[in-house]
Write a protein that holds these residues in place. Structure first.
Motif, PDB file in Angstrom:
ATOM      1  N   VAL A  35       0.977  -1.269  -0.153  1.00 37.42           N
ATOM      2  CA  VAL A  35      -0.156  -0.053   0.084  1.00 37.42           C
ATOM      3  C   VAL A  35       1.001   1.158  -0.177  1.00 37.42           C
ATOM      4  O   VAL A  35       1.692   1.317   0.837  1.00 37.42           O
ATOM      5  N   GLN A  36       0.851   2.044  -1.138  1.00 40.77           N
ATOM      6  CA  GLN A  36       1.441   3.173  -1.080  1.00 40.77           C
ATOM      7  C   GLN A  36       0.552   4.378  -0.875  1.00 40.77           C
ATOM      8  O   GLN A  36      -0.672   4.461  -1.663  1.00 40.77           O
ATOM      9  N   GLY A  37       0.874   5.262  -0.097  1.00 42.99           N
ATOM     10  CA  GLY A  37       0.062   6.271   0.539  1.00 42.99           C
ATOM     11  C   GLY A  37      -1.149   5.775   1.555  1.00 42.99           C
ATOM     12  O   GLY A  37      -0.529   5.415   2.598  1.00 42.99           O
ATOM     13  N   GLY A  38      -2.328   5.772   1.496  1.00 39.89           N
ATOM     14  CA  GLY A  38      -3.290   5.162   2.275  1.00 39.89           C
ATOM     15  C   GLY A  38      -4.310   4.116   1.417  1.00 39.89           C
ATOM     16  O   GLY A  38      -4.313   4.225   0.349  1.00 39.89           O
ATOM     17  N   VAL A 119      -3.242  -5.386   4.526  1.00 39.85           N
ATOM     18  CA  VAL A 119      -2.254  -4.413   5.096  1.00 39.85           C
ATOM     19  C   VAL A 119      -3.262  -3.365   4.801  1.00 39.85           C
ATOM     20  O   VAL A 119      -4.013  -3.068   3.894  1.00 39.85           O
ATOM     21  N   VAL A 120      -3.473  -2.479   6.016  1.00 38.18           N
ATOM     22  CA  VAL A 120      -4.279  -1.093   6.103  1.00 38.18           C
ATOM     23  C   VAL A 120      -3.420   0.009   6.492  1.00 38.18           C
ATOM     24  O   VAL A 120      -2.732  -0.020   7.672  1.00 38.18           O
ATOM     25  N   VAL A 121      -3.411   1.181   5.724  1.00 38.21           N
ATOM     26  CA  VAL A 121      -2.751   2.191   6.014  1.00 38.21           C
ATOM     27  C   VAL A 121      -3.545   3.382   6.216  1.00 38.21           C
ATOM     28  O   VAL A 121      -4.549   3.548   5.194  1.00 38.21           O
ATOM     29  N   SER A 122      -3.576   4.383   7.170  1.00 34.97           N
ATOM     30  CA  SER A 122      -4.448   5.544   7.199  1.00 34.97           C
ATOM     31  C   SER A 122      -3.458   6.893   7.406  1.00 34.97           C
ATOM     32  O   SER A 122      -2.538   6.862   8.174  1.00 34.97           O
ATOM     33  N   ALA A 126       0.255  14.733   5.542  1.00 35.50           N
ATOM     34  CA  ALA A 126       0.583  14.688   4.083  1.00 35.50           C
ATOM     35  C   ALA A 126       1.850  13.845   3.789  1.00 35.50           C
ATOM     36  O   ALA A 126       2.291  13.831   2.676  1.00 35.50           O
ATOM     37  N   ASN A 127       1.974  13.063   4.764  1.00 33.47           N
ATOM     38  CA  ASN A 127       3.257  12.077   4.653  1.00 33.47           C
ATOM     39  C   ASN A 127       2.821  11.153   3.762  1.00 33.47           C
ATOM     40  O   ASN A 127       1.724  10.510   3.735  1.00 33.47           O
ATOM     41  N   PHE A 128       3.925  10.591   3.011  1.00 34.64           N
ATOM     42  CA  PHE A 128       3.863   9.426   2.130  1.00 34.64           C
ATOM     43  C   PHE A 128       4.430   8.196   2.728  1.00 34.64           C
ATOM     44  O   PHE A 128       5.396   8.147   3.602  1.00 34.64           O
ATOM     45  N   VAL A 129       3.426   7.028   2.761  1.00 29.26           N
ATOM     46  CA  VAL A 129       3.804   5.830   3.613  1.00 29.26           C
ATOM     47  C   VAL A 129       3.503   4.775   2.755  1.00 29.26           C
ATOM     48  O   VAL A 129       2.562   4.695   1.783  1.00 29.26           O
ATOM     49  N   GLN A 130       4.705   3.697   2.670  1.00 32.46           N
ATOM     50  CA  GLN A 130       4.796   2.563   1.941  1.00 32.46           C
ATOM     51  C   GLN A 130       4.701   1.418   2.880  1.00 32.46           C
ATOM     52  O   GLN A 130       5.473   1.266   3.798  1.00 32.46           O
TER      53      GLN A 130
END
Length: 607
Positions: A35-38, A119-122, A126-130
Motif C-alpha cells: 500500500v502506497q499512500g493510504g 495491510v491497512v494504512v491511514s 501529508a506524509n507518504f507511507v509505503q
C-alpha cells in the motif's frame, strides 16, 4: 527511505522466505501486497483448498512517518475462513520505519486450507507511507507405514492369522485400503487378517489436500501340513470263496483309489471298497492317497465238503445222501466209494483194473496214485493244485556311474536303474530292495524314485507295486576312503524273508502266490564298480616360498608326503588341513597359485 530502497528490501525478504522453504518446509507459497499512500490490500493463499496448511506466516515492513497509522492482519483456517479462522493483528501509529512478522500454527490435526494477510494504512497528514505484507504457508504431505506382526513383512503358518498395524503422520485427513483388503481405515490402527491359506498383500494410502502416500505389507503363508499316512483296514482278514470282503481307508487327503488283483471288481475309488473272490488263496488289496499307499491282506478258503447232503462236493468221491453207508451201499458214510467186492456194486470190476466201474470216479490202472495223478488209489478224482512258478528276476545297471578316479574324502553321487524281468511283483518296500552285497566302501541311499524312504547305508527299498516290465531308480552317494588304493563294491536285488507282520510271499500279477523264502534271496545280475583313490601329487618337500614363525624362529612352508611334518595348517569347517601343492588343473586346486621351479602350482587342502 526511498521507494527503490523499500522495493529492494521487500524483494530481499521474499528471497529469504523462498530460500528458507528449501530447508524448513514441505512446501511454501508466498504473495506480497504493498500500500502506497493510504488504503487497504489483501494477500490471500491462492488458489484456496489445494493444500493442507500446517502453518501460515506473514512478514511486514513500513516506511512511515508522523501522522500515519495502520495495521497488518494474518489469518488462517478452514476453507473460506469464517468464525473458525485464527487471526493475529499488528497495529502501528506514528512509528516510522519498522518491520515485523507473525506465525499461526494449526495445533489440532486441523483442516486448514485457507490463509490471507491484510495491510491497512491511514494517513492523517501529508506524509507518504509505503507498507508491505508478505504471506507464506507451510504445507505437509502425509506419510504412512504398515506392517504385520510388528515386522515390515511377515510369514505365518498355514490357516493361521496375522495382525496388521499401520501408523500415519503429517496430518492426513483420511486413509483407504487396497490390494487384499478394502474400504476406509482409521488414520492409525490394527486389524486381524483372519485365517489365511494363501499369501496376501495389504496396501494403505493416506491423503490430505496436499497429496498422499502409500505403503504395503505382504503376509507370506506357509505350505499346508502333509496329509496323515493312509491306512487300510482290516489289515488282515479271511472269507470263504464266493463271498465278498469290504475294506475301509483312512488318512491321506480323503481321495482314495483301490487295486485288488484277483477280486471283482479289481479296482475302485472312495473311502470303502468291496470285492468278491471265488478262488482260494492269499490276496493283497492296495489303497493309495496323496502319493501314499497301504496294503490289506485277505485269505480266501474253500469250505470243506458236506458229506450226506446228496451233492458230490469237491473232495468227495460220492454222496448218495441218506443212502450212504456200509456195503452193499456203494457210497460210504464219509463219501468214499465202498469196495464191497464182487464188482463194487454189481459191476464186477475192481479199482485198479483200468476200467471205471460202477461207483468209481476214475480208474487209470497202474496210473492211480497221489498227485500229480488225476485218479487216486481208491479210484476217486484227485484235486491237484496246479504248480505255481514264481520267479524273481531283474536287470540293474548304472544310469550315471561313480567316477573311476577320486581323491581321499571326495564325495561322489551315482544312480542305478532296476528293471523287473521276472514274473512276480515287487510289491512291498520291506520285501524287495537293492543292496550292496560286497565291498568295503559304504554306499548311502540318498533319494528313492516313487516317494518311498531313501533307505539306509548299503540298502535302498523298492517302492510299492513294480510289476513285471516296470522299473525303479535309486540315487546313492559314496565318500572316498582316506587311504589311497582300489576299492570295489557289488550290488544286487534281494527278496527278504518274512520279518514281523509282513508275510514276504512271492506275489504274481494275477494274485497267485508262492511261499516266502526262508532266507534273504538275491536275484538278477550283479552290478559292480571299482574306484581308484589317489592322493594329489604333493610330495618332495618343495619350498613354496611361504614363511611362518614357529617358537620364535622363521620356518619355510614346504610340502611333504608325511603331512605330520608340515608346519602350515588351515582350519576350515571344523577340520584342520595341511597346505600341499597340486597341478592347477586338479579338481582339488584352490584359486591361489604359486610359481615353483618355473612352473605354476596350485595350493590344495588335505585333511
Amino acid at each position: 527511505m526511498t521507494l527503490a530502497t523499500l522495493r529492494n528490501k521487500r524483494l530481499l525478504l521474499i528471497l529469504i522466505i523462498f530460500l528458507a522453504s528449501f530447508f524448513f518446509f514441505d512446501e511454501i507459497e508466498a504473495c506480497s501486497r504493498t500500500v502506497q499512500g493510504g488504503g487497504q490490500k489483501s494477500c490471500e493463499e491462492f488458489p484456496p483448498g489445494n493444500h493442507h496448511i500446517t502453518s501460515a506466516f506473514a512478514d511486514w515492513t513500513i516506511d512511515g512517518g508522523n501522522d500515519d497509522s495502520g495495521y497488518f492482519v494474518i489469518c488462517a483456517g478452514p476453507p473460506g475462513g469464517g468464525s473458525d479462522a485464527q487471526c493475529h493483528t499488528e497495529a502501528w501509529s506514528d512509528r516510522g520505519a519498522w518491520s515485523g512478522g507473525w506465525t499461526l500454527t494449526d495445533g489440532s490435526p486441523g483442516n486448514w486450507t485457507w490463509a490471507k494477510t491484510d495491510v491497512v494504512v491511514s494517513l492523517l497528514g501529508a506524509n507518504f507511507v509505503q507498507a508491505t505484507s508478505v504471506l507464506g504457508i507451510n504445507t505437509a504431505q502425509p506419510s504412512v507405514d504398515i506392517g504385520c506382526n510388528f515386522q515390515n513383512n511377515c510369514t505365518i503358518a498355514n490357516n493361521t492369522s496375522a495382525t496388521l498395524q499401520w501408523f500415519s503422520s503429517g496430518n492426513p485427513w483420511s486413509c483407504s485400503a487396497s490390494g487384499d483388503w478394502s474400504g476406509g481405515k482409521p488414520l492409525s490402527g490394527s486389524e486381524s487378517t483372519g485365517n489365511l491359506t494363501s499369501s496376501r498383500t495389504y496396501s494403505i494410502t493416506c491423503s490430505n489436500p496436499t497429496g498422499s502416500n502409500s505403503d504395503s505389507t505382504t503376509v507370506t503363508v506357509g505350505a499346508p501340513p502333509p496329509p496323515p499316512p493312509v491306512s487300510c483296514s482290516p489289515s488282515s482278514s479271511g472269507i470263504i470263496a464266493g463271498s465278498s470282503a469290504t475294506f475301509t481307508a483312512a488318512g491321506g487327503n480323503g481321495s482314495y483309489s483301490w487295486s485288488a488283483p484277483g477280486g471283482s471288481p479289481s479296482s475302485g475309488t472312495g473311502s470303502s471298497f468291496t470285492a468278491t473272490y471265488t478262488t482260494s488263496g492269499t490276496y493283497y488289496i492296495t489303497v493309495s492317497s496323496a502319493g501314499q499307499s497301504d496294503i490289506c491282506t485277505l485269505g480266501v478258503t474253500t469250505p470243506p465238503p458236506t458229506c450226506g447232503n446228496g451233492v458230490r462236493d469237491p473232495g468227495e468221491a460220492c454222496d448218495n445222501g441218506a443212502s450212504n453207508g456200509a456195503c452193499p451201499r456203494t457210497c460210504s458214510s464219509v463219501c468214499t466209494v465202498n469196495d464191497c467186492g464182487g464188482g463194487g456194486g454189481g459191476g464186477g470190476g475192481v479199482c485198479g483194473d483200468g476200467v471205471v466201474n460202477s461207483g468209481e470216479q476214475c480208474d487209470l490202472g497202474s496210473g492211480n496214485g497221489a498227485c500229480p495223478s488225476t485218479c487216486s488209489s481208491t479210484c476217486t478224482n484227485n484235486s491237484c493244485t496246479a504248480v505255481v512258478s514264481c520267479i524273481d528276476d531283474s536287470f540293474i545297471n548304472f544310469i550315471s556311474p561313480p567316477p573311476s578316479s577320486v581323491t581321499p574324502g571326495q564325495v561322489m553321487n551315482f544312480s542305478v536303474g532296476g528293471l523287473n524281468t521276472g514274473n512276480t511283483r515287487w510289491w512291498h518296500p520291506s520285501v524287495y530292495a537293492i543292496e550292496k552285497i560286497s565291498g568295503g566302501v559304504p554306499v548311502t541311499s540318498t533319494t528313492n524314485e516313487g516317494g518311498c524312504s531313501p533307505g539306509t547305508i548299503d540298502y535302498a527299498p523298492v517302492c510299492f507295486d513294480k510289476f513285471p516290465g516296470d522299473s525303479q531308480n535309486w540315487t546313492f552317494s559314496i565318500t572316498a576312503p582316506v587311504a589311497p588304493g582300489d576299492y570295489s563294491f557289488q550290488m544286487r536285488m534281494v527278496h527278504a524273508p518274512t520279518v514281523g507282520a509282513i508275510d514276504a510271499i512271492y506275489l504274481k500279477p494275477d494274485g497267485t502266490t508262492c511261499p516266502a523264502p526262508a532266507v534273504y534271496t538275491y536275484f538278477g545280475n550283479t552290478l559292480s564298480s571299482t574306484i581308484n583313490v589317489s592322493s594329489p601329487s604333493c610330495s618332495g618337500g618343495i619350498d613354496v616360498g611361504l614363511r611362518i614363525r614357529d617358537n620364535g624362529q622363521t620356518r619355510a612352508g614346504a610340502v611333504k608326503t608325511d603331512l605330520t611334518t608340515s608346519k602350515l595348517r588351515i582350519y576350515k569347517n571344523n577340520t584342520i588341513y595341511a597346505v600341499v601343492l597340486v597341478d592347477p588343473g586338479s579338481s582339488e586346486a584352490s584359486r591361489m597359485n604359486v610359481r615353483v621351479d618355473g612352473q605354476t602350482r596350485a595350493l590344495c587342502l588335505l585333511p
